[in-house]
Design a protein around this motif. Structure first.
Motif, short mmCIF file in Angstrom:
data_model
loop_
_atom_site.label_atom_id
_atom_site.label_comp_id
_atom_site.label_asym_id
_atom_site.label_seq_id
_atom_site.Cartn_x
_atom_site.Cartn_y
_atom_site.Cartn_z
N ARG A 1 -9.46 4.97 4.45
CA ARG A 1 -8.52 5.11 5.52
C ARG A 1 -8.40 3.63 5.57
N ASP A 2 -8.98 2.50 5.10
CA ASP A 2 -8.68 1.44 4.83
C ASP A 2 -7.19 1.27 4.28
N LEU A 3 -8.22 1.37 2.75
CA LEU A 3 -6.68 1.32 1.49
C LEU A 3 -5.05 1.92 2.51
N GLU A 4 -5.71 3.22 2.97
CA GLU A 4 -4.24 3.59 3.62
C GLU A 4 -3.82 2.16 4.78
N ALA B 1 -0.21 -1.34 5.80
CA ALA B 1 1.11 -3.33 6.44
C ALA B 1 1.14 -3.66 4.73
N ALA B 2 1.30 -3.46 3.52
CA ALA B 2 1.89 -4.02 2.71
C ALA B 2 3.34 -4.09 3.17
N ASP B 3 3.51 -2.46 2.66
CA ASP B 3 4.56 -1.76 2.46
C ASP B 3 5.68 -2.63 3.73
N ALA C 1 -5.87 -4.49 -2.94
CA ALA C 1 -6.02 -4.85 -3.70
C ALA C 1 -7.85 -5.18 -4.25
N GLU C 2 -8.29 -5.93 -2.77
CA GLU C 2 -9.55 -6.16 -2.99
C GLU C 2 -10.16 -4.68 -2.13
N VAL C 3 -9.13 -3.28 -1.37
CA VAL C 3 -10.34 -2.55 -0.84
C VAL C 3 -9.52 -1.64 -2.26
N GLU C 4 -9.48 -1.40 -2.64
CA GLU C 4 -9.01 -0.51 -3.55
C GLU C 4 -9.85 -1.16 -5.13
N ALA C 5 -10.40 -2.20 -5.11
CA ALA C 5 -11.78 -2.95 -6.10
C ALA C 5 -13.21 -2.01 -5.39
N LYS C 6 -12.84 -2.14 -3.84
CA LYS C 6 -14.00 -2.16 -3.39
C LYS C 6 -13.83 -0.31 -3.95
#
Length: 163
Positions: A78-81, A86-88, A120-125
């Protein structure tokens, strides 16, 4: 230092003795005792740990751990979504800005870059979380069957107690 060693099976009765003095300087054994009571206590403790009830408890604990890991994975997803949204959104704002207004465009670009970095940080997590996934346990039902048969095998006259 006291070192107890299994000294073998005389008359099919285990015996333990301290042979440290003998090993160090050829002295007499300092202590020796029959091993039946010790072996019985070890047997009881071992069978208590690997018995059917212990297998059920371990399986339940493993299931609880899996459920907690799944909850963490869901929260990270959910954080990644949210981070990708937010990036989009930051990109759309940047893209819609008037290029002639450099100050606004520069700030929107910085916001977009921060949003991309957060995603990217969330994807790494998530990658670290997935990599730390423990190996699955054996089937709890088959472990329960093995545990229920362990006492029978342990007590069988054909089971060898020698090291």
């Amino acid at each position: 230092k006291l070192t107890l060693r299994y000294s073998g099976m005389e008359n099919h009765i285990p015996r333990y003795s301290c042979s440290r003095a003998w090993m160090d300087n050829g002295g007499a054994h300092c202590i020796a005792f029959g091993g039946l009571r010790v072996d019985d206590a070890i047997e009881e403790a071992l069978l208590g740990v690997v018995g059917p009830g212990a297998v059920v408890a371990a399986s339940a604990a493993a299931q609880g751990a899996r459920e907690r890991r799944d909850q963490v994975r869901d929260a990270l997803s959910r954080d990644l979504e949210a981070a990708r949204y937010a990036a989009d959104r930051a990109f759309r704002q940047y893209d819609a800005a008037d290029p002639a207004n450099r100050l606004v465009a520069s700030e929107l670009e910085a916001r977009w870059n921060r949003a991309l970095a957060h995603a990217a940080e969330v994807e790494a997590k998530i990658t670290m979380h997935d990599a730390a996934m423990p190996a699955p346990l054996a089937d709890p039902a088959s472990l329960g069957v093995l545990a229920s048969k362990l006492k029978t095998v342990w007590d069988a006259p054909t089971t060898d107690a020698s090291p």
